[in-house]
Write a protein that holds these residues in place. Structure first.
Motif, PDB file in Angstrom:
ATOM      1  N   MET A   1       9.819  -0.406  -2.214  1.00 52.28           N
ATOM      2  CA  MET A   1       8.922   0.113  -1.173  1.00 52.28           C
ATOM      3  C   MET A   1       7.578  -0.586  -1.275  1.00 52.28           C
ATOM      4  O   MET A   1       6.983  -0.646  -2.345  1.00 52.28           O
ATOM      5  N   LEU A   3       3.741  -0.698   0.016  1.00 55.45           N
ATOM      6  CA  LEU A   3       2.710   0.091   0.688  1.00 55.45           C
ATOM      7  C   LEU A   3       1.496  -0.780   0.956  1.00 55.45           C
ATOM      8  O   LEU A   3       1.113  -1.610   0.125  1.00 55.45           O
ATOM      9  N   ASP A  21       3.302   2.871   4.787  1.00 52.17           N
ATOM     10  CA  ASP A  21       4.606   2.269   4.552  1.00 52.17           C
ATOM     11  C   ASP A  21       5.279   2.169   5.912  1.00 52.17           C
ATOM     12  O   ASP A  21       5.974   3.074   6.344  1.00 52.17           O
TER      13      ASP A  21
END
Length: 270
Positions: A1, A3, A21
């Motif tokens: 992930m 960000l 995100d």
């Protein structure tokens, strides 16, 4: 992930920041080790929530405290030093910080890891859904300090799990395990702790391309309706329902349904 963080917010080293995100905004509590909610953190929470509400890039929101703790609640040392007059003045400020999260006009999910106690539990209650780590504990222990929840716990918890169960938790100050919280509807999912954030982001991503105005209207109808009687709640629903008929979202959605041959089957879930 991956960000991305608003550089202006990051430069302030604020205890709560808004990370992005994609179209999911992550309200990240960043006051280690336990994200204690002192007055500075409450003020930062309100600013970050208002930023998430106003940012058109954000379509859904995750409230997250990091991998080890959601929030262990208020700063007891700070509160112990406050006089009656000081708390009278501060109580509205305290509730306003939590209310800023509750009124974000987008779907909001709390990603709970570690303890969510006192103000931490109350913060989780401001969300539309709660995903909890398997090792987390959640509760309102304020009674053990000679006070009661003051950031919405006595109001939001009974609306979520019913007055009898809410009173038992508030009167005893008992913290629940994640499984117990799931059984009574205090949380909606229990996941391994290292999967909580990803699960919450997946929950939020379902709304990335959804009809933003209709989602806002649905949230408004439910939340305002819970705060009043059935007749008044129906009036709220009627108003926001009719209001959507003046929007482009409604025209696009209904035209797409009519023009798409299999649309009716999809609408019915087939």
């Amino acid at each position: 992930m991956v960000l991305t963080t608003d550089s202006a917010v990051r430069a302030d080293r604020t205890p709560v920041r808004l990370d992005l995100d994609g179209a999911v905004g992550i309200l990240r509590l960043d006051r280690p080790p336990l994200n204690v909610l002192d007055r500075a953190t409450q003020a930062a929470l309100r600013r970050a929530a208002e930023q998430a509400a106003a940012d058109s890039r954000v379509r859904a929101v995750v409230v997250y405290g990091g991998p080890k703790a959601f929030s262990a609640g208020a700063d007891i040392k700070e509160m112990a030093a406050m006089s009656h007059a000081e708390m009278v003045a501060h109580a509205a400020v305290l509730q306003a910080a939590f209310d800023a999260v509750a009124v974000i006009p987008k779907p909001v999910v709390a990603a709970i890891t570690g303890p969510a106690l006192g103000g931490g539990c109350e913060l989780a209650l401001t969300a539309d859904a709660r995903i909890c780590g398997a090792e987390s504990r959640i509760g309102l222990p304020e009674i053990l300090l000679g006070v009661i929840p003051g950031a919405g716990g006595t109001q939001r918890l009974p609306r979520l799990i019913g007055p009898a169960r809410a009173k038992e938790l508030i009167f005893t100050g008992r913290a629940l395990s994640a499984v117990e919280a799931l059984e009574i509807g205090l949380v909606d999912q229990v996941q391994p702790t290292d999967q909580v954030l990803d699960s919450a982001v997946r929950w939020a991503r379902r709304f990335e391309n959804g009809p933003a105005l209709a989602l806002h209207a649905a949230k408004t109808a439910v939340d305002r309706g819970l705060a009043t009687d059935l007749a008044a709640g129906l009036a709220v629903e009627r108003s926001v329902f009719a209001g959507l008929f003046g929007t482009e979202d409604r025209l696009t959605g209904m035209r797409g349904f009519i023009d798409d041959g299999p649309g009716a089957a999809r609408f019915a879930g087939r």
